[in-house]
Design a protein around this motif. Structure first.
Motif, mmCIF file in Angstrom:
data_model
loop_
_atom_site.group_PDB
_atom_site.id
_atom_site.type_symbol
_atom_site.label_atom_id
_atom_site.label_comp_id
_atom_site.label_asym_id
_atom_site.label_seq_id
_atom_site.Cartn_x
_atom_site.Cartn_y
_atom_site.Cartn_z
ATOM 1 N N PHE A 240 -33.319 11.621 -16.886
ATOM 2 C CA PHE A 240 -34.519 10.960 -16.360
ATOM 3 C C PHE A 240 -35.282 10.250 -17.479
ATOM 4 O O PHE A 240 -35.676 9.081 -17.353
ATOM 5 C CB PHE A 240 -35.399 12.008 -15.674
ATOM 6 C CG PHE A 240 -36.709 11.487 -15.153
ATOM 7 C CD1 PHE A 240 -36.827 11.045 -13.847
ATOM 8 C CD2 PHE A 240 -37.831 11.440 -15.979
ATOM 9 C CE1 PHE A 240 -38.039 10.557 -13.369
ATOM 10 C CE2 PHE A 240 -39.044 10.951 -15.507
ATOM 11 C CZ PHE A 240 -39.142 10.508 -14.193
ATOM 12 N N LEU A 241 -35.497 10.957 -18.589
ATOM 13 C CA LEU A 241 -36.243 10.380 -19.708
ATOM 14 C C LEU A 241 -35.495 9.203 -20.326
ATOM 15 O O LEU A 241 -36.111 8.192 -20.710
ATOM 16 C CB LEU A 241 -36.499 11.454 -20.759
ATOM 17 C CG LEU A 241 -37.500 12.546 -20.362
ATOM 18 C CD1 LEU A 241 -37.494 13.674 -21.380
ATOM 19 C CD2 LEU A 241 -38.904 11.964 -20.229
ATOM 20 N N LYS A 248 -38.959 1.224 -19.885
ATOM 21 C CA LYS A 248 -40.210 0.988 -20.606
ATOM 22 C C LYS A 248 -39.987 0.179 -21.882
ATOM 23 O O LYS A 248 -40.741 -0.770 -22.177
ATOM 24 C CB LYS A 248 -40.865 2.319 -20.961
ATOM 25 C CG LYS A 248 -42.171 2.215 -21.719
ATOM 26 C CD LYS A 248 -43.279 1.604 -20.886
ATOM 27 C CE LYS A 248 -44.633 1.752 -21.547
ATOM 28 N NZ LYS A 248 -44.682 1.085 -22.866
ATOM 29 N N ASP A 249 -38.968 0.530 -22.645
ATOM 30 C CA ASP A 249 -38.779 -0.071 -23.962
ATOM 31 C C ASP A 249 -37.958 -1.356 -23.923
ATOM 32 O O ASP A 249 -38.188 -2.272 -24.713
ATOM 33 C CB ASP A 249 -38.097 0.928 -24.908
ATOM 34 C CG ASP A 249 -38.925 2.170 -25.151
ATOM 35 O OD1 ASP A 249 -40.151 2.108 -24.905
ATOM 36 O OD2 ASP A 249 -38.368 3.190 -25.578
ATOM 37 N N ASN A 250 -36.971 -1.424 -23.027
ATOM 38 C CA ASN A 250 -36.041 -2.552 -23.018
ATOM 39 C C ASN A 250 -36.199 -3.466 -21.811
ATOM 40 O O ASN A 250 -35.648 -4.567 -21.792
ATOM 41 C CB ASN A 250 -34.590 -2.058 -23.074
ATOM 42 C CG ASN A 250 -34.311 -1.195 -24.284
ATOM 43 O OD1 ASN A 250 -34.977 -1.331 -25.311
ATOM 44 N ND2 ASN A 250 -33.331 -0.315 -24.176
ATOM 45 N N GLY A 251 -36.883 -2.966 -20.793
ATOM 46 C CA GLY A 251 -36.994 -3.762 -19.581
ATOM 47 C C GLY A 251 -35.668 -3.955 -18.887
ATOM 48 O O GLY A 251 -35.442 -4.939 -18.172
ATOM 49 N N SER A 252 -34.763 -2.985 -19.061
ATOM 50 C CA SER A 252 -33.431 -3.088 -18.462
ATOM 51 C C SER A 252 -33.138 -1.866 -17.591
ATOM 52 O O SER A 252 -33.851 -0.858 -17.645
ATOM 53 C CB SER A 252 -32.367 -3.221 -19.557
ATOM 54 O OG SER A 252 -32.393 -2.087 -20.422
ATOM 55 N N PHE A 253 -32.050 -1.974 -16.817
ATOM 56 C CA PHE A 253 -31.746 -0.962 -15.806
ATOM 57 C C PHE A 253 -30.248 -0.644 -15.776
ATOM 58 O O PHE A 253 -29.647 -0.482 -14.721
ATOM 59 C CB PHE A 253 -32.200 -1.459 -14.417
ATOM 60 C CG PHE A 253 -33.615 -1.958 -14.387
ATOM 61 C CD1 PHE A 253 -34.660 -1.087 -14.128
ATOM 62 C CD2 PHE A 253 -33.910 -3.287 -14.668
ATOM 63 C CE1 PHE A 253 -35.979 -1.531 -14.118
ATOM 64 C CE2 PHE A 253 -35.220 -3.745 -14.664
ATOM 65 C CZ PHE A 253 -36.253 -2.864 -14.394
#
Length: 275
Positions: A240-241, A248-253
């Motif tokens: 989850f983290l 949050k940091d990379n804006g990726s999924f």
């Protein structure tokens, strides 16, 4: 659906048959159903998993029992409850948690010698023994063969005193505990030393042991029951983290393809019908 008595008898039988069995630790109804659908024969609750689920550093005995009731109701499998120090210091009050655990539908539960006080984390030997003796008395008064586990917490609190740990476990064994447990044992040699000093079944928790150990090795060492404590919960939270940090940091999924298939989850949940 099996009765509580039948589950209690089945749970005892798991400890009496040859070899070692794994008793995994779900933290809610959903994870309990997933484990049941995979074919595990019994489950154990985890107080750490409950705390993680509720977003708390610690949990009360009432929270532990509420969670146990939900897990028992979710699958109908034999369930043993992690009762921590049973919510009380005195033997009579602590032993009442055993009765309350049975009232949730569980067929086993544990009492440990950890005080939950960082300044004095382990009960004195005499008090620890009195607490187990009181718990045994209550367990034997129940209408089912309740499997009582007695835990020595030395190794989890920086007291890596194997002689004192064995002394405590042997005393708990003599007092009538059905299963012995010393979380924090890491290497196979230490595990063998402790197990060989006992006559009754020993539970090893892999959340604190050498992760390269296998069921075969632990069985050869004499371990009867293997649990994982809060490890499954912590691994799930690590994922989850990791995913949250990526967003949050990379804006990726990029984690999305790793999702558990919806059909697999729904099939598992549908396959396990609560009592």
């Amino acid at each position: 659906m099996r009765s509580q008595l039948e589950n209690a008898q089945l749970f005892r039988a798991l400890h009496e048959r040859p070899g070692t069995f794994i008793i995994p630790n779900p933290w809610d109804a959903g994870t309990a159903k997933l484990l049941a659908a995979m074919g595990f024969e019994a489950l154990a609750t985890t107080s750490l998993g409950v705390a993680n689920m509720l977003g708390r550093a610690t949990v009360s005995i009432e929270m532990i029992l509420r969670n146990a009731r939900e897990i028992v109701a979710a699958t109908g499998l034999p369930v043993s409850v992690d009762l921590e120090n049973c919510g009380a210091d005195t033997p009579n009050l602590a032993s009442e948690a055993i009765r309350l655990a049975a009232e949730t539908g569980a067929v086993g539960g544990s009492i440990e010698d950890s005080t939950k006080n960082p300044q004095s984390p382990i009960y004195d030997f005499s008090l620890a023994l009195e607490r187990v003796q009181a718990a045994v008395e209550v367990a034997r008064s129940l209408p089912i063969p309740f499997t009582l586990t007695a835990r020595s917490e030395n190794f989890l609190h920086g007291r890596k005193d194997i002689d004192d740990t064995i002394k405590r476990l042997q005393a708990f064994e003599a007092a009538g505990a059905d299963v012995l447990y010393a979380p924090g044992l890491y290497d196979l040699a230490t595990i063998k030393t402790v197990v060989s000093a006992l006559k009754k079944p020993f539970n090893l928790v892999m959340g604190f042991a050498d992760p390269t150990l296998t069921v075969e090795q632990l069985s050869d060492a004499g371990v009867k029951r293997i649990s994982v404590g809060g490890a499954l919960s912590r691994v799930a939270l690590a994922a989850f983290l990791r995913c949250a940090r990526e967003m949050k940091d990379n804006g990726s999924f990029t984690f999305v393809p790793e999702m558990a298939p919806i059909k697999e989850l729904r099939d598992a949940f549908a396959a396990i019908t609560p009592p």
